[in-house]
Design an enzyme around this catalytic site. Structure first.
Site, mmCIF file in Angstrom:
data_model
loop_
_atom_site.group_PDB
_atom_site.id
_atom_site.type_symbol
_atom_site.label_atom_id
_atom_site.label_comp_id
_atom_site.label_asym_id
_atom_site.label_seq_id
_atom_site.Cartn_x
_atom_site.Cartn_y
_atom_site.Cartn_z
ATOM 1 N N SER A 73 -5.395 5.255 5.175
ATOM 2 C CA SER A 73 -4.622 4.274 5.680
ATOM 3 C C SER A 73 -4.343 4.243 6.949
ATOM 4 O O SER A 73 -4.928 5.054 7.764
ATOM 5 C CB SER A 73 -3.069 4.815 5.279
ATOM 6 O OG SER A 73 -2.069 4.140 5.948
ATOM 7 N N ASP A 130 -1.669 -5.603 4.316
ATOM 8 C CA ASP A 130 -3.069 -5.128 4.377
ATOM 9 C C ASP A 130 -4.046 -5.969 3.771
ATOM 10 O O ASP A 130 -5.029 -6.254 4.673
ATOM 11 C CB ASP A 130 -3.217 -3.871 3.758
ATOM 12 C CG ASP A 130 -2.443 -2.752 4.299
ATOM 13 O OD1 ASP A 130 -1.240 -3.218 4.739
ATOM 14 O OD2 ASP A 130 -2.438 -1.667 4.358
ATOM 15 N N ASP A 167 0.805 -1.397 -0.051
ATOM 16 C CA ASP A 167 -0.094 -0.078 0.061
ATOM 17 C C ASP A 167 0.908 1.314 0.026
ATOM 18 O O ASP A 167 0.582 2.225 -0.528
ATOM 19 C CB ASP A 167 -1.061 -0.030 1.309
ATOM 20 C CG ASP A 167 -2.249 -0.794 1.048
ATOM 21 O OD1 ASP A 167 -2.263 -1.599 -0.098
ATOM 22 O OD2 ASP A 167 -3.287 -0.623 1.748
#
Length: 557
Positions: free
Chosen positions: A468, A120, A78
């Site tokens: 995030s 993630d 990410d």
């Protein structure tokens, strides 16, 4: 054994010839076949050590009498994908991971699985797959990164992104920015704060699908290799006892995970992933559960970006089990839930000790009496929105300000770094939801720019996209319905006053119902940004953020 479907009997002679081609011995053909799902690659820092974890798992499986067989799962970093088209391809991999793992496991009839994710979307994607496949399964992640050190202070990836904002504001030099760049991420592993990867790995322990320490033992510790060996051994015990993921991941287990989430102050992304995991076990997870559980769950950890402690500190303080013991002692957990140890949550945590009350506060002295996340509703988000309350400064818990409206992330970043956003503003970024993006991009760049520009305690950001786990401040995401389907966020105009009340879980735009109705009549759907490839197919099937952005086959008209 399930694998007898491909190994035993006259009809399977052709199958056995192919196993012979793989070098299987007669002895191996008679043992359980355990799939090791490896997320190893050479582009994600949290995955570069997974080859060693996988080898340790294989040793554990073989020692316990199984035959380990490795196959892959993809992973996106990410951080590297952030702030450009790559971020459209992050959340969408969760379903690719689940689907491809289901295909591999069922096509080859594995008797059991060990999942080796780290970052993630791999953890929730593989949890979804585990629920679907429902053979004995254990999770062992690659572990968190150690914190970096800059100017004598511990730092993490959120510090790096905020340093870029500070550089744009002229408060740090080129040389200081370079020092952050070179020292923030010092080892392999998932980024060192309570971001999404570490949140989900910790919640794997809370769900009962990972062994003790899975969420917190640092990636570079030899103890992580021992954990992987034990995971390989544990899956063989689960196979003997026929304990399967759906015996472990029950409704009560999911609610345990949400409770631990609140205590730890996890990433808002958990409010996408827990509903998706729940969906796989047939549990209709309403994100409003978060407020009910938050109301009675103390927030006892302020890990980065909410505070100055990191995953290595949580590990030394006793880890997830110590947090769970605090919660269980006041009756907040379902302690009878089964786990991959073959014992219940209550049995697992009975001897856990909180070794550092500065890192894990006691339930008598929490950071707040309510949990780390909140779901806000109102005329701007009728179906809900999510904020990491534990990372919001006190003065922004209640805020009103004029909307500064942007149709995409890039335009908002230009305005923030260009000095066009001022104290009191509410930045609105829309058409970045699951369908509108498509892909529901994370907004770490704009939140970090706001913090780096010194506006973190005076500017809010609202989006139908997501954030995030490294984001902090009054960052409200998952606004549902999203703009692409005509949600109220699509009707907001520049200068509208937006009212945020996190204490009372409210998010409103101060525009009359009559005016909103008039605007709705004028609203026209936007042309899709992507019309081909995987993202186009994803856009057609994905649901709203409040439902976990799960995929459903569109209903025929």
């Amino acid at each position: 054994m399930r694998s007898d479907n491909v190994k035993a009997g006259v009809q399977q002679a052709p199958h056995r010839s192919l196993f012979n081609a793989l070098g299987f011995t007669k002895e191996e053909m008679e043992r359980p076949m355990v799939g090791i799902v490896s997320s190893y690659n050479e582009i994600v820092p949290g995955h570069m050590n997974l080859d060693k974890i996988v080898e340790a798992v294989k040793m554990g499986v073989a020692e316990a009498g199984g035959v380990p067989v490795v196959f892959p799962a993809i992973a996106v970093c990410d951080g590297i994908a952030m702030g450009h088209i790559g971020m459209k391809y992050s959340l969408v991999t969760r379903d690719l991971i689940a689907d491809s793992t289901e295909c591999m496991a069922l096509a080859h009839q594995f008797d059991a699985l060990v999942m080796v994710p780290n970052c993630d979307k791999n953890v929730p994607g593989l949890l979804m797959a585990a629920a679907r496949i429902n053979v004995p399964t254990v999770f062992v992640s690659g572990g968190p990164m150690l914190a970096g050190h800059v100017k004598g202070e511990k730092r993490s990836l959120s510090s790096m992104f905020e340093a870029v904002g500070s550089h744009a504001a002229g408060t740090i030099s080129d040389e200081e920015l370079l020092e952050f760049e070179e020292k923030t991420c010092p080892t392999c592993g998932s980024c060192s704060g309570m971001y999404t990867a570490n949140s989900m790995n910790c919640l794997t322990e809370a769900l009962g699908m990972g062994l003790r320490g899975n969420g917190t033992i640092p990636a570079v510790y030899s103890e992580r290799i021992k954990l992987a060996k034990h995971a390989g051994m544990a899956v063989m015990e689960l196979l003997k006892k026929n304990i399967r993921p759906r015996d472990i991941m029950t409704k009560d287990a999911v609610l345990n995970a949400l409770t631990v989430d609140m205590a730890l102050g996890c990433s808002t992304n958990s409010m996408l992933h827990l509903p998706a995991i729940a969906h796989e076990i047939g549990f209709d997870f309403d994100i409003s559960f978060a407020n009910e559980i938050s109301a009675k769950t103390p927030n006892v950890c302020h890990l980065a970006p909410a505070g100055p402690t990191y995953m290595e500190d949580l590990n030394e303080a006793g880890g997830v089990y110590a947090v769970m013991k605090e919660l269980a002692d006041i009756g907040l957990l379902h302690t009878d839930c089964m786990t991959v140890t073959g014992e219940t949550i209550g049995e697992n945590i009975k001897d856990a000790v909180n070794k550092n009350t500065d890192v894990i506060r006691t339930v008598e002295n929490p950071y707040s009496k309510t949990g780390g996340l909140a779901v806000l509703k109102g005329n701007l988000a009728p179906d809900g929105s999510v904020v990491k309350r534990s990372a919001v400064v006190e003065e922004m818990m209640v805020h009103e300000g004029p909307a500064r409206v942007f149709e995409c992330e890039e335009d908002a970043i230009d305005a923030i770094k260009g000095g066009r956003i001022v104290a009191g503003d509410v930045v609105v970024i829309r058409y970045e939801g699951p369908k509108g993006g498509p892909g529901m991009r994370e907004m770490l760049n704009p939140t970090s720019a706001i913090a780096g520009m010194g506006l973190g305690s005076s500017v809010a950001l609202i989006t139908d996209g997501r954030f995030s786990g490294a984001s902090r401040g009054a960052s409200i995401g998952h606004v549902s319905p999203e703009a692409a389907v005509g949600g109220p966020i699509a009707l907001v105009e520049e200068g509208d006053i937006i009212s945020i009340d996190i204490l009372n879980m409210k998010l409103d735009v101060k525009v009359s119902d009559e005016e909103m109705a008039a605007r709705r009549k004028k609203w026209q759907p936007r042309e899709p940004k992507v019309t081909s490839g995987y993202l186009a197919r994803y856009r057609e099937m994905v649901t709203s953020g409040n439902r976990g952005a799960i995929l459903e086959i569109p209903k025929t008209k």
